[in-house]
Design an enzyme around this catalytic site. Structure first.
Site: not given
Ligand code: SAH
Length: 368
Positions: A95, A108, A115, A119, A122, A164-165, A196, A218-220, A295, A338
């Site tokens: 997408e 985006c 991926c 995580c 996600c 994806g990463e 990112s 992406s710290l989180h 989300n 996201c």
């Protein structure tokens, strides 16, 4: 046969110059003309490239093609966000999302089918991983969006924040970003192309030497114990190592700051103590924090932090000297926000990264 023809989409300028020289005996400026047609004018048919000699166009069509991914479906959000599902091959789909704002248009894009980073919050991770996208498949997303927007809306920013990463597909992502930056490509400034990453430290160091774009991380979570659970790659590259790589990146590139993404998960990482810990990590550093309201997606165990909690979290950070903003949710009515991108992925991972890395050294230490 199309399989014998070279796909010119995404070929770096030097490679395209070499291609026209070796295969067609043409001068380098032919490659530059071709790039303008492909990227600026969005033309894929050589016959329409009217300032190229007819016999050159004919020979070009015999040895080359401009092959773009196919659009399978499009959805439009009430807020103007558009999402395309693109076919990558017989089964796989990825997408791409366009987010219009009054002063900019952000595309985006995805870098992998699925991926492998696993995580826990996600949607893409739930799909598993199939394969890396090629340079043409990455650049093709921009080419298609540019065509679909048809001049009515512009792509002013590109963010590698889709499926994806990106740093796990370093080999193809970097040449694609070079096309975004090339003045004969999409001609974007380095501040308008953002990569990112969930925190692949060796590749951040490599990128620092090779390509100049804005970095988002992406710290989180503000401590390793929590980040180990949310972002499994932390068990291999913990926060201090990750932050050292970020500061090095900014030094090497003379950049302004790293944007740290922080998803707001109700009761998990949204307490005042977490904000204070974050401030201790980032204060006085070239860092900005972008808080992302979680989300939801089907099957998730997490909930979004309530708005007053998110506002308080931001204020606390600001009071402690860290610039924090809240990312406005866009396109969530079409699952384009996201962490909601899922595409169509046939999972080929045998073991998820989280279980491959075990519970992590800190959990082990805690248990001992
Ligand atoms: N793999 C890269 C690119 C993804 S960017 C990375 O991890 O940085 C998308 C951003 O949205 C990341 O910061 C990601 O952690 C975040 N995200 C993932 N799932 C989310 C969700 N359900 N709600 C909000 N943000 C999410």
């Amino acid at each position: 046969m199309s399989a014998d023809r070279t796909n010119l989409l995404g070929l770096p300028r030097a490679d395209l110059e070499a291609f026209v020289a070796e295969r067609l005996g043409a001068k380098p400026f032919r490659a530059r003309q071709l790039m303008k047609w492909i990227y600026r004018r969005g033309v894929a048919d050589f016959a329409a490239m009217s300032d190229l000699a007819r016999d050159f166009r004919e020979r070009l069509a015999e040895v080359a093609q401009i092959e773009v991914p196919q659009i399978v479906a499009e959805q439009r959000s009430a807020d103007g966000t558009r999402k395309w599902l693109l076919r990558m091959d017989r089964v796989q789909g990825i997408e791409t999302v366009y987010i219009p704002e009054p002063d900019r248009g952000t595309l985006c894009i995805s870098s992998q089918v699925g991926c492998a980073m696993d995580c826990s919050f996600c949607a893409t991770a739930q799909q598993g991983f199939n394969r890396n996208l090629s340079v043409a498949e990455i650049v093709g997303q921009v080419w298609l969006a540019h065509r679909e927007l048809a001049g009515a809306q512009r792509i002013t920013n590109i963010v590698l924040m889709g499926m994806g990463e990106p740093l796990a597909n370093y080999r193809n992502v970097v040449p694609a970003m070079r096309i975004f930056l090339d003045d004969l490509g999409y001609d974007l400034s380095r501040r308008r192309v953002t990569l990112s990453t969930s925190g692949l430290v060796p590749q951040i160091h490599k990128l620092a030497e090779e390509c100049n774009v804005a970095l988002a991380v992406s710290l989180h979570a503000p401590n390793d114990e929590l980040r180990d659970r949310l972002v499994p790659i932390n068990r291999r590259h913990p926060i201090d190592e990750l932050l050292a790589a970020c500061w090095h990146y900014i030094d090497r590139q003379n950049g302004r700051s790293v944007t740290f993404e922080y998803v707001m998960l109700d009761g998990i990482n949204d307490r005042p103590e977490h904000a204070r810990q974050l401030a201790r990590l980032l204060r006085g550093r070239p860092a900005k924090l972008n808080l992302i309201p979680f989300n939801p997606f089907p099957g998730t165990q997490y909930r979004r932090s309530p708005d007053p909690v998110i506002l308080r979290f931001r204020d606390l950070l600001n009071e402690h000297g860290v610039i924090a903003t809240i990312r406005r949710t866009r396109g969530d009515d079409i699952d384009a926000a996201c962490g909601q991108l899922a595409g169509q992925v046939e999972d080929r991972t045998m073991v998820r990264l989280g279980s491959r890395l075990g519970a992590g050294p800190r959990a082990a230490a805690g248990a001992a």
